[in-house]
Scaffold this motif. Structure first.
Motif, PDB file in Angstrom:
ATOM      1  N   MET A 210       0.824  -1.208   0.000  1.00  0.00           N
ATOM      2  CA  MET A 210       0.000   0.000   0.000  1.00  0.00           C
ATOM      3  C   MET A 210       0.860   1.260   0.000  1.00  0.00           C
ATOM      4  SD  MET A 210      -3.241  -0.745  -0.198  1.00  0.00           S
ATOM      5  CE  MET A 210      -4.019   0.761   0.350  1.00  0.00           C
ATOM      6  N   GLU A 211       1.911   1.276   0.807  1.00  0.00           N
ATOM      7  CA  GLU A 211       2.798   2.444   0.840  1.00  0.00           C
ATOM      8  C   GLU A 211       3.442   2.686  -0.515  1.00  0.00           C
ATOM      9  OE1 GLU A 211       4.018   2.119   5.577  1.00  0.00           O
ATOM     10  OE2 GLU A 211       5.384   1.342   4.048  1.00  0.00           O
ATOM     11  N   GLN A 212       3.867   1.623  -1.167  1.00  0.00           N
ATOM     12  CA  GLN A 212       4.494   1.771  -2.480  1.00  0.00           C
ATOM     13  C   GLN A 212       3.481   2.211  -3.538  1.00  0.00           C
ATOM     14  OE1 GLN A 212       7.860   1.742  -3.046  1.00  0.00           O
ATOM     15  NE2 GLN A 212       7.755   1.741  -0.815  1.00  0.00           N
ATOM     16  N   ALA A 213       2.274   1.706  -3.467  1.00  0.00           N
ATOM     17  CA  ALA A 213       1.233   2.128  -4.407  1.00  0.00           C
ATOM     18  C   ALA A 213       0.928   3.612  -4.234  1.00  0.00           C
ATOM     19  CB  ALA A 213      -0.035   1.295  -4.221  1.00  0.00           C
ATOM     20  N   VAL A 214       0.836   4.064  -2.990  1.00  0.00           N
ATOM     21  CA  VAL A 214       0.583   5.481  -2.711  1.00  0.00           C
ATOM     22  C   VAL A 214       1.741   6.335  -3.221  1.00  0.00           C
ATOM     23  CG1 VAL A 214       0.433   7.154  -0.815  1.00  0.00           C
ATOM     24  CG2 VAL A 214      -1.021   5.110  -0.802  1.00  0.00           C
ATOM     25  N   GLU A 215       2.969   5.873  -2.997  1.00  0.00           N
ATOM     26  CA  GLU A 215       4.141   6.623  -3.469  1.00  0.00           C
ATOM     27  C   GLU A 215       4.123   6.735  -4.993  1.00  0.00           C
ATOM     28  OE1 GLU A 215       7.983   7.730  -4.846  1.00  0.00           O
ATOM     29  OE2 GLU A 215       7.181   5.730  -5.199  1.00  0.00           O
ATOM     30  N   GLN A 216       3.816   5.668  -5.683  1.00  0.00           N
ATOM     31  CA  GLN A 216       3.733   5.701  -7.144  1.00  0.00           C
ATOM     32  C   GLN A 216       2.609   6.631  -7.596  1.00  0.00           C
ATOM     33  OE1 GLN A 216       5.838   3.908  -9.523  1.00  0.00           O
ATOM     34  NE2 GLN A 216       6.972   4.013  -7.610  1.00  0.00           N
ATOM     35  N   ALA A 217       1.460   6.523  -6.953  1.00  0.00           N
ATOM     36  CA  ALA A 217       0.309   7.358  -7.316  1.00  0.00           C
ATOM     37  C   ALA A 217       0.622   8.841  -7.143  1.00  0.00           C
ATOM     38  CB  ALA A 217      -0.903   6.969  -6.469  1.00  0.00           C
ATOM     39  N   ASP A 218       1.247   9.189  -6.034  1.00  0.00           N
ATOM     40  CA  ASP A 218       1.538  10.596  -5.731  1.00  0.00           C
ATOM     41  C   ASP A 218       2.656  11.165  -6.588  1.00  0.00           C
ATOM     42  OD1 ASP A 218      -0.355  10.414  -3.722  1.00  0.00           O
ATOM     43  OD2 ASP A 218       1.075  10.635  -2.069  1.00  0.00           O
TER      44      ASP A 218
ATOM     45  N   TYR B 165      -5.924   0.273   5.570  1.00  0.00           N
ATOM     46  CA  TYR B 165      -6.190   1.389   4.670  1.00  0.00           C
ATOM     47  C   TYR B 165      -6.159   2.720   5.425  1.00  0.00           C
ATOM     48  CZ  TYR B 165      -7.763  -2.529   1.804  1.00  0.00           C
ATOM     49  OH  TYR B 165      -7.847  -3.716   1.127  1.00  0.00           O
ATOM     50  N   GLN B 166      -6.690   2.734   6.631  1.00  0.00           N
ATOM     51  CA  GLN B 166      -6.653   3.957   7.433  1.00  0.00           C
ATOM     52  C   GLN B 166      -5.222   4.343   7.782  1.00  0.00           C
ATOM     53  OE1 GLN B 166      -9.322   2.914  10.624  1.00  0.00           O
ATOM     54  NE2 GLN B 166     -11.120   3.602   9.490  1.00  0.00           N
ATOM     55  N   LYS B 167      -4.370   3.367   8.059  1.00  0.00           N
ATOM     56  CA  LYS B 167      -2.970   3.652   8.396  1.00  0.00           C
ATOM     57  C   LYS B 167      -2.217   4.335   7.265  1.00  0.00           C
ATOM     58  CE  LYS B 167      -2.381  -0.075  11.727  1.00  0.00           C
ATOM     59  NZ  LYS B 167      -1.836  -1.418  11.954  1.00  0.00           N
ATOM     60  N   VAL B 168      -2.617   4.067   6.023  1.00  0.00           N
ATOM     61  CA  VAL B 168      -1.928   4.692   4.888  1.00  0.00           C
ATOM     62  C   VAL B 168      -2.702   5.882   4.322  1.00  0.00           C
ATOM     63  CG1 VAL B 168      -0.580   2.640   4.297  1.00  0.00           C
ATOM     64  CG2 VAL B 168      -2.810   3.008   3.217  1.00  0.00           C
ATOM     65  N   GLY B 169      -3.669   6.395   5.085  1.00  0.00           N
ATOM     66  CA  GLY B 169      -4.309   7.655   4.735  1.00  0.00           C
ATOM     67  C   GLY B 169      -5.682   7.592   4.106  1.00  0.00           C
TER      68      GLY B 169
END
Length: 167
Positions: A98-106, A129-133
């Protein structure tokens, strides 16, 4: 346990099938239990999707997929799906994906909004999901049929922080 993240390759389909053939995995997805390998290949072998996989000891143990769209007015958003092999639950694989997906998305895909749906009874996933925003946007009542009954789905989204604070 060392987890490595990389982009999906067609050669990952066998490992992804191993994950999705497990009823305890498909129970928390939109797929039916006992999914076949052709269906798994169709899910991942789509150039419009952006899929990352997690590897442990050279075996794919999970994925996160961003379903991108060609709709001009929706290109800022993607729908997200994730699955992790049960043998790796609670070991940080899902969070790292999830962290890597968010980093790629952003930072690379220029996405503002990530969205997902999760079964209301999947409290572990909701907490991740809540932990990653991600935040709850609403409930789709009696939205899906699971184990002989209709259940609710939680609608969640994450808005890129720099956009939310400046938007």
């Amino acid at each position: 346990m060392e987890i490595s993240i990389r982009h999906y390759e067609k050669t990952d389909n066998a490992d992804l099938f191993e994950i999705y053939r497990l009823p305890e995995v498909t129970a928390n997805t939109s797929q039916l239990p006992y999914i076949n390998s052709d269906k798994v290949e169709q899910l991942f072998d789509n150039p419009e999707n952006y899929t990352l996989v997690a590897e442990v000891d050279e075996k794919v143990v999970g994925h996160v997929t961003l379903f991108l769209t060609n709709k001009v007015r929706d290109r800022h958003a993607a729908f997200l799906a994730i699955a992790v092999h049960p043998s790796c639950h609670g070991k940080g694989v899902g969070r790292y994906l999830m962290e890597q997906a968010v980093e790629q998305a952003d930072n690379w895909l220029n996405l503002i909004r990530l969205e997902l749906e999760v079964h209301v009874d999947n409290e572990v996933a909701c907490a991740l999901y809540q932990k990653v925003g991600f935040e709850t946007e609403g409930i789709k009542r009696l939205s899906t049929f699971k184990a002989g009954r209709y259940i609710d789905m939680v609608l969640m989204s994450r808005i890129r922080p720099d956009y939310a604070s400046n938007g």
